[in-house]
Write a protein that holds these residues in place. Structure first.
Motif, PDB file in Angstrom:
ATOM      1  N   PRO A 456       0.807  -1.230   0.000  1.00  0.00           N
ATOM      2  CA  PRO A 456       0.000   0.000   0.000  1.00  0.00           C
ATOM      3  C   PRO A 456       0.836   1.275   0.000  1.00  0.00           C
ATOM      4  CG  PRO A 456      -0.662  -1.490   1.776  1.00  0.00           C
ATOM      5  CD  PRO A 456       0.615  -2.011   1.229  1.00  0.00           C
ATOM      6  N   PHE A 457       2.153   1.128   0.160  1.00  0.00           N
ATOM      7  CA  PHE A 457       3.007   2.307   0.284  1.00  0.00           C
ATOM      8  C   PHE A 457       3.565   2.804  -1.046  1.00  0.00           C
ATOM      9  CE2 PHE A 457       3.247  -0.193   4.201  1.00  0.00           C
ATOM     10  CZ  PHE A 457       2.693   0.724   5.074  1.00  0.00           C
ATOM     11  N   LYS A 458       3.137   2.181  -2.139  1.00  0.00           N
ATOM     12  CA  LYS A 458       3.578   2.635  -3.453  1.00  0.00           C
ATOM     13  C   LYS A 458       2.924   3.980  -3.781  1.00  0.00           C
ATOM     14  CE  LYS A 458       6.042  -1.051  -4.125  1.00  0.00           C
ATOM     15  NZ  LYS A 458       7.507  -0.964  -3.984  1.00  0.00           N
ATOM     16  N   ASN A 459       3.481   4.675  -4.780  1.00  0.00           N
ATOM     17  CA  ASN A 459       2.922   5.988  -5.108  1.00  0.00           C
ATOM     18  C   ASN A 459       1.566   5.853  -5.791  1.00  0.00           C
ATOM     19  OD1 ASN A 459       3.308   5.657  -7.986  1.00  0.00           O
ATOM     20  ND2 ASN A 459       5.488   6.045  -7.649  1.00  0.00           N
ATOM     21  N   ILE A 460       0.893   6.964  -5.952  1.00  0.00           N
ATOM     22  CA  ILE A 460      -0.484   6.959  -6.453  1.00  0.00           C
ATOM     23  C   ILE A 460      -0.594   6.322  -7.830  1.00  0.00           C
ATOM     24  CG2 ILE A 460      -2.292   8.493  -7.354  1.00  0.00           C
ATOM     25  CD1 ILE A 460      -1.990  10.232  -4.983  1.00  0.00           C
ATOM     26  N   GLU A 466      -2.842  -0.695 -10.274  1.00  0.00           N
ATOM     27  CA  GLU A 466      -3.343  -1.941  -9.684  1.00  0.00           C
ATOM     28  C   GLU A 466      -4.860  -1.917  -9.539  1.00  0.00           C
ATOM     29  OE1 GLU A 466      -1.762  -4.773  -9.082  1.00  0.00           O
ATOM     30  OE2 GLU A 466       0.005  -3.837  -9.965  1.00  0.00           O
ATOM     31  N   PHE A 467      -5.397  -0.762  -9.169  1.00  0.00           N
ATOM     32  CA  PHE A 467      -6.852  -0.634  -9.053  1.00  0.00           C
ATOM     33  C   PHE A 467      -7.518  -0.889 -10.407  1.00  0.00           C
ATOM     34  CE2 PHE A 467      -6.458   2.624  -5.331  1.00  0.00           C
ATOM     35  CZ  PHE A 467      -6.106   1.593  -4.474  1.00  0.00           C
ATOM     36  N   ASN A 503      -3.498  13.670  -5.491  1.00  0.00           N
ATOM     37  CA  ASN A 503      -2.983  13.320  -4.166  1.00  0.00           C
ATOM     38  C   ASN A 503      -3.951  12.351  -3.487  1.00  0.00           C
ATOM     39  OD1 ASN A 503      -5.078  14.790  -2.868  1.00  0.00           O
ATOM     40  ND2 ASN A 503      -3.864  16.678  -2.987  1.00  0.00           N
ATOM     41  N   TYR A 504      -3.563  11.818  -2.339  1.00  0.00           N
ATOM     42  CA  TYR A 504      -4.364  10.791  -1.671  1.00  0.00           C
ATOM     43  C   TYR A 504      -5.720  11.316  -1.210  1.00  0.00           C
ATOM     44  CZ  TYR A 504      -0.100   7.990  -1.554  1.00  0.00           C
ATOM     45  OH  TYR A 504       1.008   7.276  -1.903  1.00  0.00           O
ATOM     46  N   THR A 505      -5.746  12.570  -0.758  1.00  0.00           N
ATOM     47  CA  THR A 505      -7.012  13.139  -0.288  1.00  0.00           C
ATOM     48  C   THR A 505      -8.009  13.243  -1.425  1.00  0.00           C
ATOM     49  OG1 THR A 505      -5.791  14.413   1.375  1.00  0.00           O
ATOM     50  CG2 THR A 505      -8.061  15.086   0.919  1.00  0.00           C
ATOM     51  N   GLU A 506      -7.543  13.730  -2.558  1.00  0.00           N
ATOM     52  CA  GLU A 506      -8.433  13.850  -3.710  1.00  0.00           C
ATOM     53  C   GLU A 506      -8.838  12.463  -4.214  1.00  0.00           C
ATOM     54  OE1 GLU A 506      -8.786  16.408  -7.835  1.00  0.00           O
ATOM     55  OE2 GLU A 506      -6.844  15.526  -7.344  1.00  0.00           O
ATOM     56  N   TRP A 537     -12.872  -1.225  -1.271  1.00  0.00           N
ATOM     57  CA  TRP A 537     -11.537  -1.764  -0.999  1.00  0.00           C
ATOM     58  C   TRP A 537     -10.466  -0.737  -1.365  1.00  0.00           C
ATOM     59  CZ3 TRP A 537      -8.352  -3.162  -5.388  1.00  0.00           C
ATOM     60  CH2 TRP A 537      -7.069  -3.571  -5.018  1.00  0.00           C
ATOM     61  N   MET A 538     -10.602  -0.104  -2.528  1.00  0.00           N
ATOM     62  CA  MET A 538      -9.649   0.938  -2.924  1.00  0.00           C
ATOM     63  C   MET A 538      -9.599   2.051  -1.880  1.00  0.00           C
ATOM     64  SD  MET A 538     -10.622   1.336  -6.967  1.00  0.00           S
ATOM     65  CE  MET A 538     -10.771  -0.070  -8.075  1.00  0.00           C
ATOM     66  N   SER A 539     -10.772   2.432  -1.380  1.00  0.00           N
ATOM     67  CA  SER A 539     -10.845   3.495  -0.371  1.00  0.00           C
ATOM     68  C   SER A 539     -10.140   3.086   0.910  1.00  0.00           C
ATOM     69  CB  SER A 539     -12.306   3.843  -0.069  1.00  0.00           C
ATOM     70  OG  SER A 539     -12.971   4.300  -1.226  1.00  0.00           O
ATOM     71  N   GLU A 540     -10.317   1.830   1.303  1.00  0.00           N
ATOM     72  CA  GLU A 540      -9.655   1.346   2.524  1.00  0.00           C
ATOM     73  C   GLU A 540      -8.141   1.396   2.381  1.00  0.00           C
ATOM     74  OE1 GLU A 540      -9.238  -2.736   5.180  1.00  0.00           O
ATOM     75  OE2 GLU A 540     -11.129  -2.361   4.128  1.00  0.00           O
ATOM     76  N   ILE A 541      -7.656   1.096   1.196  1.00  0.00           N
ATOM     77  CA  ILE A 541      -6.213   1.143   0.955  1.00  0.00           C
ATOM     78  C   ILE A 541      -5.692   2.584   1.015  1.00  0.00           C
ATOM     79  CG2 ILE A 541      -4.421   0.768  -0.802  1.00  0.00           C
ATOM     80  CD1 ILE A 541      -5.376  -1.801   0.568  1.00  0.00           C
ATOM     81  N   VAL A 542      -6.466   3.511   0.515  1.00  0.00           N
ATOM     82  CA  VAL A 542      -6.018   4.904   0.387  1.00  0.00           C
ATOM     83  C   VAL A 542      -6.235   5.712   1.672  1.00  0.00           C
ATOM     84  CG1 VAL A 542      -6.476   7.076  -0.827  1.00  0.00           C
ATOM     85  CG2 VAL A 542      -6.369   4.925  -2.104  1.00  0.00           C
TER      86      VAL A 542
END
Length: 766
Positions: A456-460, A466-467, A503-506, A537-542
């Protein structure tokens, strides 16, 4: 039960003691098995039957998963099923059947889909690194781990005041690696980076020795070593620790950890032993002096349940909290994308009360990027309990639970724990450890982790890639159905918007918007549910990464909720007892010169009990003699729990004696005498132990009595030599179905509270 035997759960014997029906069933089962001719029991046929019974269940699972499996894989598994049925029918020995059993288990694992964004980690303990023998063998080990599906490794870099590294100035290299031609950490990093694996340097922090053996750092800096309240340096776990408060120690550790980042391109630092080792620790000279200066309180004089005990608890917690905070701050200035992780006790209450490890504070204040609770459980039920407790924190931080392989005896049990963990935390898991995974077949892990995953620590951009792969796989499940094309187009269009997140927030906000839009505009219910689950699931990762950048007030912890504070703690009682003996034959005249305790008080409040209870005591060169005098206005209402020795007579009217033999080891003995004289005794909570005790009970018009003689020498206490001993005396009185508990020394909770035992002095004047 089967024709070959019976299995009894671990608590069934305890339950049977109070359940006559269960006891009868167990006896009948045992008698039946004893009557069976062992020559008629064929374990091969039994195992064949068991395997054949499992196949229909597997076929049902295969049918349910068939829509999500590639056709070639589905056909391969179906053919394998047919072959397995044939092999079962012709198998002639247990070994062949066990191989078939493994094949069925591996087929079941292949039906499971685990996330493609997931940290799949394993700790590389220094023993396993050492046992590889050579740099090339170490490279081979890492390649094998990669082939098994692991994408993150946690090599033990700093431990016991040493290191595997040859380049760290603060921690000398472990002698076992000094003959290596290459630096083991460089070997690990070089091979792992080729394979796309993350490397998190596993570093011990405050612990510097195990197994009760002194290490060079302890010899070099004896003034740095932490002590317990009895002056000892080794804990009950036989580990030794550096002082958490000493500024020299803290600077040494911080500099040593930061040096790892300066000299090696690691992806993360994994903090271990970032805690105290018990509530009895923190009494080294520097810590005691510092706490006295700051609070005006001598920690040696603090009583349990007092307000001062809270100050002492929070002060020690803060020593650990501030270290994690300082390390996180400094390491991010050196390498801002470094992943700071911490290995923590699974229960927050246990972590705080026993280990002074307030990991909630680290999470809420964003000191750590990854939390690894050490969920070392042997059963799925126990594992589920701690996972439930930890789940509330998964939005604040990445949580990848640690699972221990030590106590698990089959690969299927390991896989079951990984799958259960993945239900609660999609971000990953870490296995302990390389030394212990060797006992399991690799095929199980390869089957589970056959599809590659990124952490989960890879960049966006990598996460989005992957998503997108996962979304396309979902579309493939629904095939080329023309009716669904408009809906698939809607979903694809929404994901294109998600991909534009910078970014992660967006990204988190766009995923949330997409979920609502899909819910309203996708007509196919099944497709909508599938896609929404995927986006969740994507949201949980982010979410942990996104929340990290949101403004937040500093989290200031309160005292642990479990920590009881009493405004006016009743002082611990003391009694001076004289020499004397009793024949334990119900003769009150033998007790006329014996000293009596004060009257018992209610165990939780300290108020006076409604009925009078006290104990008379005497001693001789071997034993202590006790006479409980228990006032009882209504002897007809007494609750009697009787039976053979170690029947749980404390569940009825009874009296209890506690004797603390070793305060440092918390070793104490417990004796219970029931109203009818039934004896229950144990060391701690181990009722398999039996002491040397004689007891008798009787009644008169308004009282019942319990008289006993306990051999103190039998438990290693010599009254002729000892001047005092800590004890407590308790009474269980039942009024209908409601118990009433009273004690000589008020415990404010469980009777099993040695810190609240009173003091019995042996009068030596005669």
């Amino acid at each position: 039960m089967s024709p070959s035997g019976a299995y009894f759960g671990e608590n069934v014997f305890l339950q049977a003691a109070d359940d006559n029906l269960l006891k009868t069933i167990m006896i009948n089962v045992i008698n039946y098995l004893l009557s069976v001719n062992s020559e008629n029991v064929n374990p091969i046929e039994y195992l064949k039957s068991d395997l054949l019974d499992k196949l229909p269940s597997f076929k049902d699972k295969l049918k349910k998963a068939s829509n999500e499996l590639p056709k070639d894989q589905l056909l391969s598994i179906q053919n394998q099923c047919v072959e397995i049925e044939r092999l079962i029918s012709i198998a002639s020995n247990i070994d062949e059947l066990k191989i078939i059993q493994s094949q069925i288990e591996i087929m079941e694992i292949k039906l499971v889909r685990i996330p493609s964004v997931q940290l799949r980690g394993i700790w590389l303990d220094s023993y396993a690194i050492r046992d590889s023998g050579t740099p090339e063998n170490l490279r081979l080990t890492i390649r094998k781990l990669s082939e098994m599906g692991f994408n993150a490794i946690f090599p033990e870099v700093i431990y016991k005041g040493m290191s595997i590294s040859s380049k760290l100035s603060h921690f000398s290299q472990d002698p076992v690696f000094r003959e290596w031609k290459e630096d083991p950490l460089e070997v690990i990093l070089g091979e792992a980076k080729k394979l796309g694996m993350e490397v998190h340097a596993w570093c011990w922090v405050f612990a510097v020795a195990t197994a009760g053996k002194e290490t060079p750092i302890m010899s070099a800096h004896p003034d740095w070593i932490e002590k317990n309240k009895y002056g000892g340096i080794f804990s009950k776990n036989n580990t030794a620790w550096l002082s958490h408060a000493n500024p020299e120690v803290r600077k040494f550790l911080l500099d040593g950890l930061i040096e790892v980042i300066h000299k090696y391109d690691v992806d993360g630092i994994n903090l271990d032993y970032i805690r105290y080792d018990g509530d009895e620790f923190g009494y080294d000279d520097y810590s005691v002096k510092k706490f006295k200066e700051e609070s005006g309180i001598d920690p040696f004089k603090i009583e349990k349940y007092s307000k001062e005990s809270v100050l002492w608890q929070m002060w020690r917690e803060e020593n650990v909290n501030t270290f994690v905070k300082e390390f996180s701050k400094w390491v991010k200035t050196v390498k801002d994308d470094i992943i700071v992780s911490a290995d923590v006790y699974p229960s927050l209450s246990g972590a705080r009360m026993e280990k002074k490890q307030n990991w909630e504070s680290w999470v809420k204040n964003r000191y750590v990027d990854l939390l690894i609770p050490m969920n070392y459980k042997s059963s799925l039920e126990d594992l589920r309990i701690v996972l439930e407790m930890q789940q509330k924190y998964k939005n604040d931080v990445y949580i990848c639970p640690g699972l221990s392989l030590i106590s698990l005896d089959s690969p299927k049990k390991v896989i079951d724990q990984i799958l259960l963990t993945s239900e609660y935390f999609k971000s990953g898991f870490v296995l302990f450890s390389l030394s212990h995974i060797k006992k399991f077949p690799k095929d199980y892990f390869k089957a589970l982790m056959s599809e590659e995953a990124v952490t989960p620590f890879k960049n966006i951009s990598i996460l989005l890639s992957e998503f997108e792969k996962s979304l396309k796989s979902t579309f493939a499940v629904f095939g080329s159905d023309e009716v669904l094309k408009p809906d698939i187009s809607v979903v694809a269009s929404e994901f294109e918007k998600v991909k534009k997140s910078y970014n992660y927030t967006e990204l988190l906000n766009n995923l949330s918007k997409a979920i609502f839009f899909i819910s309203d505009h996708v007509k196919s219910h099944s497709l909508a549910l599938k896609v929404i689950d995927l986006f969740e699931w994507m949201s949980e990762i982010v979410r942990p990464a996104a929340n990290k950048y949101m403004s937040k007030e500093e989290f200031k912890p309160d005292k642990p909720a479990e920590m009881v504070v009493i405004d006016n703690v009743i002082p611990l009682p003391t009694i001076l007892i004289k020499p004397g003996t009793s024949t334990v034959s119900r003769k009150l005249e033998e007790w006329k010169d014996a000293v009596a305790t004060s009257e018992f008080l209610m165990y939780d409040s300290g108020r006076k009990s409604d009925v009078k209870t006290y104990v008379k005591l005497m001693y001789d060169k071997e034993s202590i003699y006790l006479l409980f005098v228990c006032e009882e206005p209504d002897l007809s209402s007494v609750k009697v729990v009787s039976g053979q020795r170690d029947t749980r007579t404390y569940l009825g009217d009874s009296v209890e004696v506690f004797i603390l033999k070793d305060e440092q080891k918390n070793e104490y003995y417990h004796f219970v005498i029931g109203f009818d004289g039934t004896i229950y005794d144990e060391i701690g909570f181990d009722s398999k132990w039996n002491g040397d005790i004689v007891a008798s009970t009787w009644v008169d018009e308004h009282n019942w009595y319990a008289e006993m003689k306990i051999n103190l020498k039998y438990i290693g206490v010599d009254p002729a030599v000892s001047s005092e001993i800590k004890m407590n005396f308790c009474r269980n009185r039942w009024k209908g179905s409601v118990p009433e508990y009273s004690t000589w020394s008020v415990t404010y909770g469980s009777f099993h509270t040695p810190e609240r035992f009173g003091k019995v002095l042996f009068d030596k004047t005669n």
